[in-house]
Scaffold this motif. Structure first.
Motif, short mmCIF file in Angstrom:
data_model
loop_
_atom_site.label_atom_id
_atom_site.label_comp_id
_atom_site.label_asym_id
_atom_site.label_seq_id
_atom_site.Cartn_x
_atom_site.Cartn_y
_atom_site.Cartn_z
N ALA A 1 0.81 -1.04 -0.03
CA ALA A 1 0.16 0.00 -0.01
C ALA A 1 0.75 1.41 0.00
CB ALA A 1 -1.01 0.15 1.25
N SER A 2 1.98 1.23 0.72
CA SER A 2 2.91 2.36 0.89
C SER A 2 4.04 2.51 -0.13
CB SER A 2 3.35 2.52 2.34
OG SER A 2 4.31 1.48 2.62
N GLY A 3 4.52 1.41 -0.73
CA GLY A 3 5.52 1.18 -1.55
C GLY A 3 6.81 1.50 -1.06
N THR A 4 6.72 1.36 0.70
CA THR A 4 8.00 1.11 1.39
C THR A 4 8.48 -0.06 2.07
OG1 THR A 4 6.61 1.80 3.51
CG2 THR A 4 7.33 3.59 1.98
N SER A 5 9.21 -0.37 2.59
CA SER A 5 9.83 -1.39 3.30
C SER A 5 9.37 -1.37 4.72
CB SER A 5 11.43 -1.54 3.19
OG SER A 5 11.71 -1.59 1.88
#
Length: 627
Positions: free
Chosen positions: A540-544
């Motif tokens: 959803a966030s495109g982060t790790s």
């Protein structure tokens, strides 16, 4: 009936070859249409594996080990072979549902193609096309070819191994050696897709080589040993790589108690699945389903996945064993019966009686054997239709399948009501035509028997497969329409005890939480209990996001000291508590999300930092001042 089935005469083979290639091409086009239709509607399919594919595009080490997060904190709870395949496409074309799922669809198409080629060598063109068609419309194959779980890769590799085994049995000495080693290598790679499940074909493969291969007993045993070497090499190279790679420079092996791929295979993905426990206090049975026993495959979601032609396959197996009872050792019909029959019986028994974690989509491994037995049995029966016994078995097989399809379709009241009646009536009329010798004496009777027989035998599974294609599915356990019966209701109740809702913990990630994580500039935007929750947050966030405790929360990583060190070094910005975990809704799953690694970390976070509500979730800023 004669005891053996002679190979078709050469003129017949030539006539069949004129239509085989167009039919084969048409079958593959149809399979591609089924598997690729509106594939993007599946979205991220299984977020757990999708997050690993996404991570693969950002770090080659994450791709190599199938880490859920790009920095490489922890892997998925399976070996990485399927992630290698999907990650390759994602790296070439960018991560998206299409770039992730098209490779899976290609595995489904490839499985159909290889099954056709494997069946054709021993059973002819008609049986080969029939087997491929049955496999293409088997619901569990359809839904898994549209999902990112490792099962399509496993099935493809096992069907490929069956093809190379057939070639090994047919080949001369030198060629047989090469084909047997290839068979072992493919099974070994299957182990790297889903571990011990890949070994379910070994009993059948062993029997076929010992019984049907040419040469002396010592030569056949030697060929098996070479195949075993292939298995060791095919799987062992990666096990050695994991053991030799410094643990501090690779992800923790998710699902293991000691960061070991071998322990993962024996424990979490071995004894835990079979016995309901795997050591280390790990709970078993997550995933629900009917109780262990012979009836499991015929109830609940299992029936809709694989059971449509299972009764017919068992009838075909018994009939083929009887027909080949006095056949020479090297008879190819006998060899085909042992190959596909042994595959079906072993895998069916394991999935019926395993007491631990079991999902209905595991049965995709049975689908090639079911398809091959049904097609070979129908073809042999049709070739011998001048005998009363063959006509009776054909009629019984068609009518039994049609009646069983009627029962299964009746369990799904949202389905088009008249489909089940069409299937039942077609099967009944086809059975009558098949029983009457005069009915098959004319061309019209033959056309009617074949057409109505196909509708009666394949109408139910095809309808279920079509429903699977036209509706997006969020779970690989439930293709087709919703099944309603007492047994499936119990299975659903078991599944509903699993975590749901909140921070992606089996549910939807709140947009406000995703937006907050995107503001982080740390190596991990957040940490959260379990990689299942972390995967949805990542997508959803495109982060790790660091998933504490692995899939179930029971992996002993990280330690509190290691987590504190990461926080002190500014590697983690936020700590997100899934709503379900915060409210204790997951306690029914034997401690799911409450592992030894998670509890002290969460206690430390809540006692040192102030939490705030973000979109209904509790979020702690780990860069803020401590209490």
């Amino acid at each position: 009936m004669t005891a053996t089935l002679a190979r078709p005469a050469e003129p017949t083979r030539r006539r069949e070859r004129t239509w085989f290639r167009p039919a084969f091409a048409g079958l593959l086009v149809l399979t591609a249409l089924i598997d690729l239709w509106d594939l993007g509607a599946q979205g991220d399919a299984n977020p757990f594996y999708a997050a690993a594919v996404q991570a693969s595009t950002r770090n080659p080490v994450a791709w190599l080990f199938a880490a859920v997060d790009a920095p490489g904190f922890i892997t998925v709870d399976k070996p990485p072979a399927d992630n290698w395949w999907m990650g390759l496409w994602a790296n070439l074309f960018g991560f998206s549902p299409w770039s992730m799922l098209i490779p899976q669809a290609l595995l489904g198409i490839g499985s159909v193609a290889l099954l056709v080629l494997a069946v054709r060598r021993w059973s002819g063109d008609v049986a080969a096309i029939g087997a491929g068609a049955v496999l293409a419309v088997t619901p569990v194959v359809v839904i898994m070819s549209r999902f990112d779980d490792p099962d399509p890769m496993l099935t493809f590799l096992l069907v490929a191994a069956a093809y190379t085994l057939v070639r090994a049995v047919d080949a001369g000495t030198r060629a047989a050696t090469a084909w047997m080693v290839a068979t072992g290598l493919l099974i070994g790679l299957g182990f790297l897709a889903k571990m011990g499940v890949a070994l379910l074909v070994l009993p059948a493969f062993t029997v076929v080589v010992l019984v049907a291969a040419s040469g002396s007993w010592a030569r056949r045993v030697g060929q098996l040993l070479l195949g075993g070497v292939g298995i060791v090499v095919g799987a062992g190279w990666f096990l050695a790589l994991v053991a030799l790679w410094p643990a501090s420079q690779r992800p923790w092996i998710g699902g293991s108690d000691d960061d070991s791929l071998l322990q993962l295979a024996v424990g979490y993905n071995g004894l835990s699945r079979l016995q309901g426990h795997g050591g280390g206090g790990r709970p078993g049975g997550f995933g629900g389903g009917d109780a262990a026993g012979l009836s499991r495959l015929f109830g609940g979601q299992f029936a809709g996945q694989i059971a449509w032609l299972l009764p017919a396959a068992l009838v075909a197996l018994v009939a083929l064993l009887w027909v080949t009872r006095a056949a020479p050792r090297t008879d190819r019909l006998r060899a085909a019966t042992l190959l596909w029959g042994g595959w079906l019986l072993v895998s069916g028994a394991v999935f019926s009686f395993m007491a631990g974690t079991v999902h209905s989509y595991y049965t995709i491994v049975m689908a090639p054997a079911v398809a091959a037995l049904v097609a070979i049995g129908a073809h042999v029966g049709w070739q011998r239709r001048e005998t009363t016994g063959a006509r009776v078995l054909l009629a019984v097989g068609v009518l039994l399948t049609a009646a069983w399809s009627f029962v299964l379709l009746d369990r799904a009241p949202t389905f088009v009501p008249w489909v089940r009646w069409l299937v039942l009536v077609a099967g009944l009329v086809a059975a009558v035509v098949l029983l009457l010798p005069t009915g098959l004496a004319r061309r019209g009777g033959v056309v009617a028997a074949v057409t109505l027989g196909l509708v009666g035998a394949l109408g139910g599974t095809t309808a279920w497969a079509v429903d699977t294609v036209v509706k997006p599915h969020t779970s690989a356990d439930s293709p087709g329409p919703t099944v309603h019966d007492a047994r499936s209701d119990r299975a659903a109740a078991a599944r509903h005890g699993a975590p749901g809702g909140g921070a992606g913990f089996g549910g939807r990630t709140d947009p406000q939480v995703a937006a907050l994580l995107r503001t982080a500039t740390t190596q991990w935007s957040a940490a959260t209990p379990t990689t299942m929750a972390a995967s949805s947050l990542e997508l959803a966030s495109g982060t790790s996001v660091m998933g504490l405790g692995g899939f179930s929360g029971n992996d002993p990583t990280p330690t509190l000291a290691a987590f504190e060190s990461d926080v002190d070094h500014g590697l983690i910005r936020y700590y997100v508590v899934p709503t379900a975990l915060e409210h204790g809704d997951v306690s029914r799953q034997g401690g799911f999300g409450r592992g030894k690694a998670i509890a002290p970390i969460q206690q430390w976070v809540t006692s040192h930092y102030a939490g705030r509500q973000v979109g209904g979730e509790t979020v702690y800023d780990l860069t803020g001042s401590r209490h």
